[in-house]
Design an enzyme around this catalytic site. Structure first.
Site, PDB file in Angstrom:
ATOM      1  N   ALA A 137       0.656   3.037   7.238  1.00 28.11           N
ATOM      2  CA  ALA A 137       0.873   4.449   7.544  1.00 28.11           C
ATOM      3  C   ALA A 137      -0.431   5.175   7.839  1.00 28.11           C
ATOM      4  CB  ALA A 137       1.589   5.145   6.391  1.00 28.11           C
TER       5      ALA A 137
ATOM      6  N   ASN B  34       0.825  -1.198   0.000  1.00 29.29           N
ATOM      7  CA  ASN B  34       0.000   0.000   0.000  1.00 29.29           C
ATOM      8  C   ASN B  34       0.864   1.255   0.000  1.00 29.29           C
ATOM      9  OD1 ASN B  34      -1.818   2.142   0.629  1.00 29.29           O
ATOM     10  ND2 ASN B  34      -3.205   0.732   1.620  1.00 29.29           N
ATOM     11  N   ASP B  35       1.484   1.544   1.113  1.00 25.66           N
ATOM     12  CA  ASP B  35       2.215   2.795   1.262  1.00 25.66           C
ATOM     13  C   ASP B  35       3.367   2.930   0.267  1.00 25.66           C
ATOM     14  OD1 ASP B  35       0.575   3.407   3.489  1.00 25.66           O
ATOM     15  OD2 ASP B  35       1.823   2.099   4.724  1.00 25.66           O
ATOM     16  N   VAL B  36       4.045   1.833  -0.078  1.00 23.31           N
ATOM     17  CA  VAL B  36       5.212   1.907  -0.960  1.00 23.31           C
ATOM     18  C   VAL B  36       4.829   2.068  -2.422  1.00 23.31           C
ATOM     19  CG1 VAL B  36       6.631   0.583   0.638  1.00 23.31           C
ATOM     20  CG2 VAL B  36       5.373  -0.612  -1.171  1.00 23.31           C
TER      21      VAL B  36
END
Length: 476
Positions: A443, A402-404
């Site tokens: 995050a 997700n965040d990356v």
């Protein structure tokens, strides 16, 4: 006999360094671990030989037995998804051990006033430094463990992150208190006064311990891989300091190796996130109160797809890139992904894996996970090597990441992760995102990739859905 001890220490040091060199690649990592483990056994033997005249053999044997009983079963039984938690816990135990050694040395030397084989300055400075850093590492690692284990609710996590400034002010007070107590104990030990009361060393350990808690508590989930690496480095430095106090060469060398390698890794991880280490410690991101589902903030339309459609897209592609994330680890889908990739390769499709430095919950998490499924090292591409490939890629399948992959880090200046290097998944011609739901990542922020025009969502358990895609590929 002293000559034998020196030889054993040199052998142990050589094995530590050679074993660490083996950890630079997946093909030699297992062997490197074994070599370093044997080196530690040699170091333990050297210590036992060096203290052969002790009267405490029962306690020593009991301690070794307890360590084996508590250490081996978790290492054998812990699943790959929980490996970061185990690393944090084991690292914390190391820091706690060093703090206890400093406490024991204080009591054994009557407040550092009775010097044995070590000059007073190294004994005092090394022990006090080890007490502070070891205690910070122990309690900070316990907090990291609870965060990785997701013991705390998202609401509590967001509250802790929001209160970061209050924690920072408290840490300033605690740091001043810890250093002040250390100076007082050191001056008392170097004077002709009566030995310092044991209450001072207890106060030192408590102040440092609370500081360790307060440092890690407000740090957001996206920064946790860097925090684990930093705590590992601190444990190594505290062990080296304790070795200096005890005149133990094995602890000095091993501690400096861990401290140096952990510091280098921490710096590399921070650079991968385009953030300084002070910014991570004093200004973490993640867990925002206004974080919601990806669709709610980005305003786009979510397009769901099926395993059959995903299989057709990938089967007729020239190149497919797989982006693994923590969701893949949770579902234990690495073997299913390997099977799917093999089927695509049989159809002439080139398959590569894009690995972000902070994907997962600890450094190298995804590499280890894929290596467990015998994915070739050559097809695991680091972020800098793969980012130029996305614009030429027909299909990118994101599994639990997700965040990356969040393009807000590149496009939205108001995003908490703006400036963090990401995998440029959104530049692919087509993107398939495999997730259980539209919930935000670790995050706690939205990902506009999920509602982009070229993106379709394949909802469900990663292992099950990848398996269904593989079955559809067999039928084509």
């Amino acid at each position: 006999m002293n000559y034998l001890v020196s030889v054993l220490y040199i052998v142990a040091f050589a094995m530590f360094i050679y074993g660490l060199m083996g950890l630079t690649g997946p093909r030699t990592a297992v062997r490197g671990n074994y070599i370093a483990a044997v080196g530690m056994v040699v170091a333990v033997v050297a210590v036992l030989v060096d203290i052969r005249n002790t009267d405490n053999w029962i306690l020593i044997v009991a301690g070794l037995a307890v360590g084996v009983v508590l250490g081996v079963p978790p290492a054998l039984k812990t699943k790959m998804t929980a490996m970061p938690q185990l690393v944090a816990l084991f690292n914390g135990v190391g820091g706690g051990t060093v703090a206890l050694i400093a406490w024991a040395e204080f009591l054994d030397s009557d407040g550092f006033t009775t010097v044995h084989t070590v000059p007073s300055a190294p004994l005092i400075i090394g022990s006090l430094f080890a007490a502070i850093i070891g205690s910070v590492s122990f309690w900070g690692s316990l907090v990291a463990f609870t965060k990785l284990q997701e013991v705390l609710s998202k609401k509590v996590e967001r509250g802790l992150v929001a209160g970061a400034k209050a924690f920072q002010l408290a840490n300033i007070v605690l740091a001043i208190a810890a250093v002040g107590i250390a100076i007082h104990v050191g001056l008392q030990a170097d004077s002709a006064n009566e030995p310092t009361s044991a209450i001072w060393i207890v106060g030192l350990l408590v102040a440092a311990g609370v500081m360790g808690l307060f440092v890690v508590l407000p740090i957001g989930g996206a920064d946790m891989p860097v925090v684990i690496s930093l705590l590992n480095a601190l444990t190594g430095l505290s062990a080296a300091a304790a070795g200096l106090a005890l005149n133990n060469q094995a602890m000095i060398v091993a501690g400096m190796i861990v401290g140096a390698s952990g510091s280098i890794l921490t710096n590399l991880m921070a650079k991968a996130m385009n953030r300084s280490i002070p910014a991570i410690i004093f200004g973490s991101f993640g867990g925002n109160d206004d974080a919601g589902g990806a669709g709610s903030a980005t305003g786009g339309t979510v397009k769901a797809t099926s395993a059959a459609d995903a299989a057709i897209q990938m089967a007729y592609a020239n190149q497919v890139i797989v982006v693994p994330g923590y969701g893949l680890a949770v579902a234990q889908a690495q073997h299913a992904v390997k099977e799917m990739a093999a089927l695509l390769e049989d159809k002439g499709v080139e398959v590569k894996y894009a690995i972000h430095p902070v994907a997962g919950r600890m450094p190298g998490h995804m590499n280890v996970l894929l290596a467990e499924a015998d994915v070739e090292y050559e097809v695991m591409k680091e972020m800098d090597d793969i980012n130029g490939e996305f614009s030429r890629t027909d299909v990118t399948i994101v599994i639990g990441a997700n965040d990356v992959t969040n393009p807000a880090a590149r496009l939205d200046t108001s995003s908490p992760i703006y400036g963090m290097p990401i995998l440029n998944v959104d530049q692919s011609k087509s993107v398939i995102v495999l997730k259980r739901s539209m919930s935000s990542g670790y995050a706690g922020i939205d990902n506009p990739l999920f509602t982009a025009d070229q993106t379709s969502m394949l909802f469900g358990d990663a292992k099950k859905m990848v398996g269904e895609v593989a079955e559809e590929l067999k039928a084509l």
